[in-house]
Design a protein around this motif. Structure first.
Motif, short mmCIF file in Angstrom:
data_model
loop_
_atom_site.label_atom_id
_atom_site.label_comp_id
_atom_site.label_asym_id
_atom_site.label_seq_id
_atom_site.Cartn_x
_atom_site.Cartn_y
_atom_site.Cartn_z
N GLY A 125 61.76 53.36 34.62
CA GLY A 125 62.75 53.94 34.14
C GLY A 125 62.45 54.36 32.63
O GLY A 125 61.75 53.73 31.90
N THR B 166 68.58 60.38 31.54
CA THR B 166 67.83 59.17 31.79
C THR B 166 67.22 59.41 33.19
O THR B 166 67.67 59.54 34.06
CB THR B 166 68.60 57.89 31.63
N ARG C 107 68.64 50.06 36.69
CA ARG C 107 67.78 49.70 38.19
C ARG C 107 68.59 49.79 39.30
O ARG C 107 67.92 49.59 40.49
CB ARG C 107 67.25 48.34 37.93
N THR D 30 61.39 52.09 27.96
CA THR D 30 61.01 51.95 29.04
C THR D 30 61.37 50.55 29.92
O THR D 30 61.17 49.82 29.26
CB THR D 30 59.68 52.47 29.64
N GLN D 31 61.27 50.46 31.30
CA GLN D 31 61.38 49.55 31.98
C GLN D 31 60.70 49.59 33.26
O GLN D 31 60.55 50.72 33.97
CB GLN D 31 62.99 49.06 32.41
N VAL E 183 68.44 52.84 30.52
CA VAL E 183 67.69 52.73 31.99
C VAL E 183 68.54 51.82 33.05
O VAL E 183 68.77 50.58 32.64
CB VAL E 183 66.25 52.29 31.98
N TYR F 200 72.40 56.50 39.82
CA TYR F 200 71.54 57.86 39.62
C TYR F 200 72.22 59.03 40.56
O TYR F 200 72.23 58.95 41.70
CB TYR F 200 70.14 57.66 39.99
N ALA G 20 64.29 58.01 36.18
CA ALA G 20 63.72 56.74 36.87
C ALA G 20 62.81 57.15 38.05
O ALA G 20 62.96 58.24 38.57
CB ALA G 20 64.70 55.68 37.03
N SER H 37 64.23 56.24 29.03
CA SER H 37 65.66 56.83 28.43
C SER H 37 65.39 58.34 27.82
O SER H 37 64.10 58.75 28.02
CB SER H 37 65.96 55.90 27.04
#
Length: 125
Positions: free
Chosen positions: A50, A33, A107, A58-59, A105, A112, A35, A52
């Motif tokens: 971000g 994933t 935030r 998506t975001q 995803v 990460y 971002a 997937s």
């Protein structure tokens, strides 16, 4: 293990467009994933967009929704961020980030494990 390297940053005028890219090493990119985050001087690193594993979702941060578009090419192991209608407040170092173990995803910076060194984007007014 995934290594990430961003490119494509630069100096542009307000209202212009710019595309930044992030190339990933390793054979697991499809299952990562991805971002984009950014960090302006004196501010915390913030989520931008971000995507997937297989781009099924998506975001976007509210501040970029409708102006930025995130995409990925799992054959080229590359993540993209197309930035349109750039504003001076978009000025920041842009980082790509990756996470394994979840297609969702996040935030949150803490979720990460893999980060690139960043690329500077400067938008002049």
């Amino acid at each position: 293990q995934v290594q990430l390297v961003e490119s494509g940053g630069g100096l542009v005028q307000a209202g212009a467009s710019l595309r930044v890219s992030c190339v990933a090493s390793g054979s697991t990119f499809s299952w990562t994933t991805m971002a984009w985050f950014r960090q302006a001087p004196g501010k915390e690193r913030e989520f931008v967009a971000g995507i997937s594993w297989f781009a099924t979702s998506t975001q976007y941060a509210d501040s970029v929704k409708g102006r930025f578009a995130v995409s990925r090419d799992n054959v080229k192991n590359t993540l993209y961020l197309q930035m349109n209608s750039l504003k001076p407040e978009d000025t920041a170092v842009y980082y790509c980030a990756g996470r394994h173990g979840s297609h969702a995803v996040s935030r949150s910076v803490e979720d990460y494990a893999y980060w690139g060194p960043g690329t500077q984007v400067t938008v002049a007014s």
